[in-house]
Scaffold this active site. Sequence first.
Site, PDB file in Angstrom:
ATOM      1  N   PHE A   1       0.857  -1.189   0.000  1.00  0.00           N
ATOM      2  CA  PHE A   1       0.000   0.000   0.000  1.00  0.00           C
ATOM      3  C   PHE A   1       0.890   1.235   0.000  1.00  0.00           C
ATOM      4  CE2 PHE A   1      -2.150   3.255   2.665  1.00  0.00           C
ATOM      5  CZ  PHE A   1      -3.444   3.270   2.162  1.00  0.00           C
TER       6      PHE A   1
ATOM      7  N   GLU B   1       0.868   4.186  10.218  1.00  0.00           N
ATOM      8  CA  GLU B   1      -0.611   4.253  10.287  1.00  0.00           C
ATOM      9  C   GLU B   1      -1.069   5.476  11.078  1.00  0.00           C
ATOM     10  OE1 GLU B   1      -2.830   1.979   9.109  1.00  0.00           O
ATOM     11  OE2 GLU B   1      -1.678   0.149   8.791  1.00  0.00           O
TER      12      GLU B   1
ATOM     13  N   PHE C   1      -5.026  20.666  12.621  1.00  0.00           N
ATOM     14  CA  PHE C   1      -4.190  20.443  11.433  1.00  0.00           C
ATOM     15  C   PHE C   1      -4.252  21.617  10.464  1.00  0.00           C
ATOM     16  CE2 PHE C   1      -5.548  16.115  12.729  1.00  0.00           C
ATOM     17  CZ  PHE C   1      -4.302  15.614  13.048  1.00  0.00           C
TER      18      PHE C   1
END
Length: 392
Positions: A136, A371, A391
Amino acid sequence: MARDQFQSPDYVNLDELLTEEHLMVRDAVRNYVKQEISPIIEDYAQRAEFPQQIVKQLGDLGCFGPTVPTEYGGGGLDYISYGLMMQELERGDSGVRSTASVQGSLVMFPIYEYGSEEQRRKFLPKLASGEWLGCFGLTEPNHGSDPSSMLTNIKDAGDHVILNGAKMWISNAPYAQVAVVWAKDEAGDVRGLIVERGMEGFTTPTTHGKWSLRASATGELVFDNVKVPKENIFPKVKGLKGPLGCLTKARFGIAWGTIGAAMDCYDVALRYSKERVQFGRPIGGFQLQQKKLAEMVTEITKAQLLNWRVAVLMNQGKATPAQVSMAKRNGCEVAQNICRDARQMLGGMGITGEYPVMRHMMNIESVITYEGTHDIHLLITGMDVTGFNAFK
Ligand code: TGC
Ligand code: FAD
């Protein structure tokens, strides 16, 4: 490594919450780890080598895509079974769990969820059986926590697209036949596509020199004008919610997996404390060692309950990504503290490969970073409870 004598801590009888099927799944994976992983894993980790044979073994055991429907080769199981599998695999080694997490949650899940029927039929059965290994690609050299800034891109070229860019820190990459890759199209939308080994311009150099997750293969994905047929693009998703949706599934597995590593360290430290004699009695008789063990089993029990509850919510389709973030972050922190305390309890023996503790401790340094880092998950919880986005 010393013989695997693992006995699972279950302080508040959590087994009573599990069905016969859950217990069967758990015990099958537990036995596999005792027979096939514990005897070899320390040696592979010391040599920084990926035990390739586990790919077929994990496929045969049903650890790849356990929640994917059986008609595509998956297990058709629920999220408690999935969590238990990850717990048991990481009890053996985080790298083994990583192989299964990536294959199931980051490769098979997006093909099932976002893919066309042709993509499902072509790729899922071979991935489920372990005939093919997948990886991935989201993280880039300059964009880790902030994948929305990725530079990897695709340009339309008729019946195919041209893929350019690079991904870094990719688990399974050096051995993968198939890569699920996230790239921006000309409109700036994030798209997912399946890149196959052998496509011209696609290479997967191995990452060397890791002190952590040494029995897991990590590499780069390099795309130099790779022609990818349009039929390999996921038709059903656009935007960052595509890769982030996969991460929610994998983070859930990590929440359970990390507690597997913690359980192993606790179990080893408990046994050692009863056998190791200093000042004329077992070190388990000293209050300082008892404090460590009591706190370990308390934290493991709390984490097991959180994981179980999030799994029930997953089964009901009600778990939020933020709840999963809390469980992932908690699992990593609990495991990190328990590995460190267990290592100290073993004294000098704690730094050797005779015991799995130092290997788990080093592995968790990766797990707490990939992750989504520990800080990122804290900010996700912070945003969830305050409503303010740190963020942006
Ligand atoms: P933001 O604007 O918040 O969200 C963009 C869209 O995504 C949706 N969304 C999610 N959907 C599903 N699951 C989640 N966990 C989701 N989080 C967000 C969101 O609703 C939105 O949807 P829409 O419809 O409005 O477009 O995105 P942002 O750019 O502000 O980023 C937020 C942030 C920082 C939380 C996210 O970027 C993040 O999680 N960063 C961490 C990156 C990361 O985890 N990378 C992992 C790479 S893979 C890996 O490490 C594999 S290791 C495997 C192994 O070996 O085991
Ligand atoms: P950065 O994002 O550069 O972060 C550096 C530090 O800054 C961290 O402490 C972070 O918490 C902090 N930070 C960043 N942003 C903020 C903020 N807004 N506020 C406060 N602090 C902040 N990726 C994949 O795509 N596929 C894989 O298979 C994969 N496997 C991996 C395997 C291993 C062994 C490792 C180590 C990583 C893997 N990764 C993979 C990459 C992993 O997901 C990233 O390392 C991770 O997301 C962090 O990105 P970064 O390393 O670029 O750190």
